[in-house]
Scaffold this active site. Structure first.
Site, PDB file in Angstrom:
ATOM      1  NE  ARG A  85      40.799  35.201  39.652  1.00 26.13           N
ATOM      2  CZ  ARG A  85      41.063  36.077  38.694  1.00 26.13           C
ATOM      3  NH1 ARG A  85      40.216  36.216  37.689  1.00 26.13           N
ATOM      4  NH2 ARG A  85      42.108  36.841  38.743  1.00 26.13           N
TER       5      ARG A  85
ATOM      6  CG  ASP B 292      43.671  40.158  45.018  1.00 27.42           C
ATOM      7  OD1 ASP B 292      42.784  40.298  45.889  1.00 27.42           O
ATOM      8  OD2 ASP B 292      44.082  39.053  44.642  1.00 27.42           O
TER       9      ASP B 292
ATOM     10  CG  ASP C  69      45.745  40.287  48.258  1.00 30.08           C
ATOM     11  OD1 ASP C  69      45.410  39.600  49.240  1.00 30.08           O
ATOM     12  OD2 ASP C  69      46.399  39.846  47.297  1.00 30.08           O
TER      13      ASP C  69
ATOM     14  CB  THR D 106      43.028  26.729  36.893  1.00 29.90           C
ATOM     15  OG1 THR D 106      42.411  27.041  38.156  1.00 29.90           O
ATOM     16  CG2 THR D 106      44.098  25.676  37.106  1.00 29.90           C
TER      17      THR D 106
HETATM   18  C1  PRP Z   1      38.056  37.948  43.741  1.00 27.68           C
HETATM   19  C2  PRP Z   1      36.751  38.712  43.728  1.00 27.68           C
HETATM   20  C3  PRP Z   1      35.808  37.753  43.053  1.00 27.68           C
HETATM   21  C4  PRP Z   1      36.712  37.009  42.092  1.00 27.68           C
HETATM   22  C5  PRP Z   1      36.444  37.518  40.719  1.00 27.68           C
HETATM   23  O1  PRP Z   1      38.110  37.030  44.782  1.00 27.68           O
HETATM   24  O2  PRP Z   1      36.335  39.130  44.985  1.00 27.68           O
HETATM   25  O3  PRP Z   1      35.184  36.860  43.968  1.00 27.68           O
HETATM   26  O4  PRP Z   1      38.056  37.306  42.472  1.00 27.68           O
HETATM   27  O5  PRP Z   1      37.158  36.790  39.765  1.00 27.68           O
HETATM   28  P1  PRP Z   1      36.444  35.855  38.687  1.00 27.68           P
HETATM   29  O6  PRP Z   1      35.280  36.621  38.149  1.00 27.68           O
HETATM   30  O7  PRP Z   1      37.500  35.623  37.652  1.00 27.68           O
HETATM   31  O8  PRP Z   1      36.039  34.590  39.367  1.00 27.68           O
HETATM   32  P2  PRP Z   1      39.396  36.134  45.088  1.00 27.68           P
HETATM   33  O9  PRP Z   1      39.219  34.766  44.539  1.00 27.68           O
HETATM   34  O10 PRP Z   1      40.648  36.870  44.713  1.00 27.68           O
HETATM   35  O11 PRP Z   1      39.336  35.974  46.679  1.00 27.68           O
HETATM   36  P3  PRP Z   1      39.470  37.084  47.834  1.00 27.68           P
HETATM   37  O12 PRP Z   1      38.235  37.929  47.785  1.00 27.68           O
HETATM   38  O13 PRP Z   1      39.570  36.278  49.058  1.00 27.68           O
HETATM   39  O14 PRP Z   1      40.721  37.882  47.567  1.00 27.68           O
HETATM   40  N1  URA Z   2      39.803  39.443  41.372  1.00 27.49           N
HETATM   41  C1  URA Z   2      40.136  40.685  41.784  1.00 27.49           C
HETATM   42  O1  URA Z   2      40.142  40.965  42.992  1.00 27.49           O
HETATM   43  N2  URA Z   2      40.453  41.592  40.864  1.00 27.49           N
HETATM   44  C2  URA Z   2      40.459  41.339  39.547  1.00 27.49           C
HETATM   45  O2  URA Z   2      40.749  42.230  38.741  1.00 27.49           O
HETATM   46  C3  URA Z   2      40.109  40.037  39.134  1.00 27.49           C
HETATM   47  C4  URA Z   2      39.778  39.109  40.070  1.00 27.49           C
END
Ligand code: PRP
Ligand code: URA
Length: 208
Positions: free
Chosen positions: A104, A199, A202, A108
């Site tokens: 994500r 997150d 992370d 944006t």
């Molecule tokens: C996180 C999570 C989802 C997304 C949710 O992933 O694991 O995939 O955010 O957010 P949304 O509903 O607003 O799309 P992220 O993009 O942070 O990647 P990561 O798992 O690599 O940290």
């Molecule tokens: N992605 C995450 O990992 N946590 C949130 O709260 C939203 C998006």
């Protein structure tokens, strides 16, 4: 949101509180995500049809009910969905796995695909794994990718969701059954779930 199933159980609440605790280290964070995934799978397959298979038992050969394990394909969304794969695979060791990676954009809030290794899903049940449904953009995108592979049906197992994200996915994909362990209040101005768990990627991999 008829296709969203809120799975409420004291054991899930207990696990989610551990996930919310910022003192939970990455290793245990991944374990707890895995456990939530396992409980959600149990609920999602509660009314699943079994087949009869013949096995050898201590008193001879006989037929017993079993699941057709090979028809299930788990699809974790990298990174944060990956820890959920372990718990669910332990329940169905002959299942397959496919992988989607989405990131994500934190400005944006739009998701971008950077890896797609989902096999052809004809005749299979696809089970998407992602702990977070915030804006719903990532899950919406993942479902579109999975639909291109022609699965028989799609189930999504998610740990924490915001109402707005769940509504979006539910509306765009009424044919997908979404099992969620916790629905929180909503999103903050940066698109994070509140109270949420922060997150998830992370937190799982100690990269904060
Ligand atoms: C996180 C999570 C989802 C997304 C949710 O992933 O694991 O995939 O955010 O957010 P949304 O509903 O607003 O799309 P992220 O993009 O942070 O990647 P990561 O798992 O690599 O940290
Ligand atoms: N992605 C995450 O990992 N946590 C949130 O709260 C939203 C998006």
């Amino acid at each position: 949101m008829e296709n969203v199933f809120y799975v409420e159980h004291p054991l899930l609440k207990n696990l989610i509180t551990k996930l919310r605790d910022i003192n939970t280290e990455g290793y245990f964070f991944r374990k707890f995500l895995s456990e939530v995934g396992r409980v959600l799978l149990i609920e999602a397959l509660k009314y699943e049809k079994t087949i009869e298979i013949e096995i050898n038992t201590w008193i001879g050969n006989s037929k017993f009910p079993a699941l057709d394990e090979e028809k299930y394909v788990f699809i974790p969304i990298l990174r944060a969905g990956l820890p959920m794969l372990e718990g669910v695979s332990e329940m169905l060791p002959k299942s397959k796995a496919g992988f989607i990676a989405l990131k994500r954009d934190e400005e944006t809030l739009e998701s971008h695909l950077y890896y797609d290794r989902v096999p052809d899903l004809k005749g299979h049940t696809a089970i998407i794994l992602d702990p977070m449904v915030a804006t719903g953009g990532s899950l919406d995108y993942a479902i579109k990718v999975v639909k291109h592979k022609n699965p028989e049906r799609i189930i999504s197992l998610n740990v924490i969701g915001a109402p707005e994200g769940l509504e979006r996915v539910s509306k765009n994909h009424p044919d997908v059954k979404i099992y969620i362990a916790q629905i929180d209040k909503g999103l903050n101005d940066k698109g994070y779930i509140v109270p949420g768990i922060g997150d998830a990627g992370d937190r799982a991999y100690n990269t904060d």
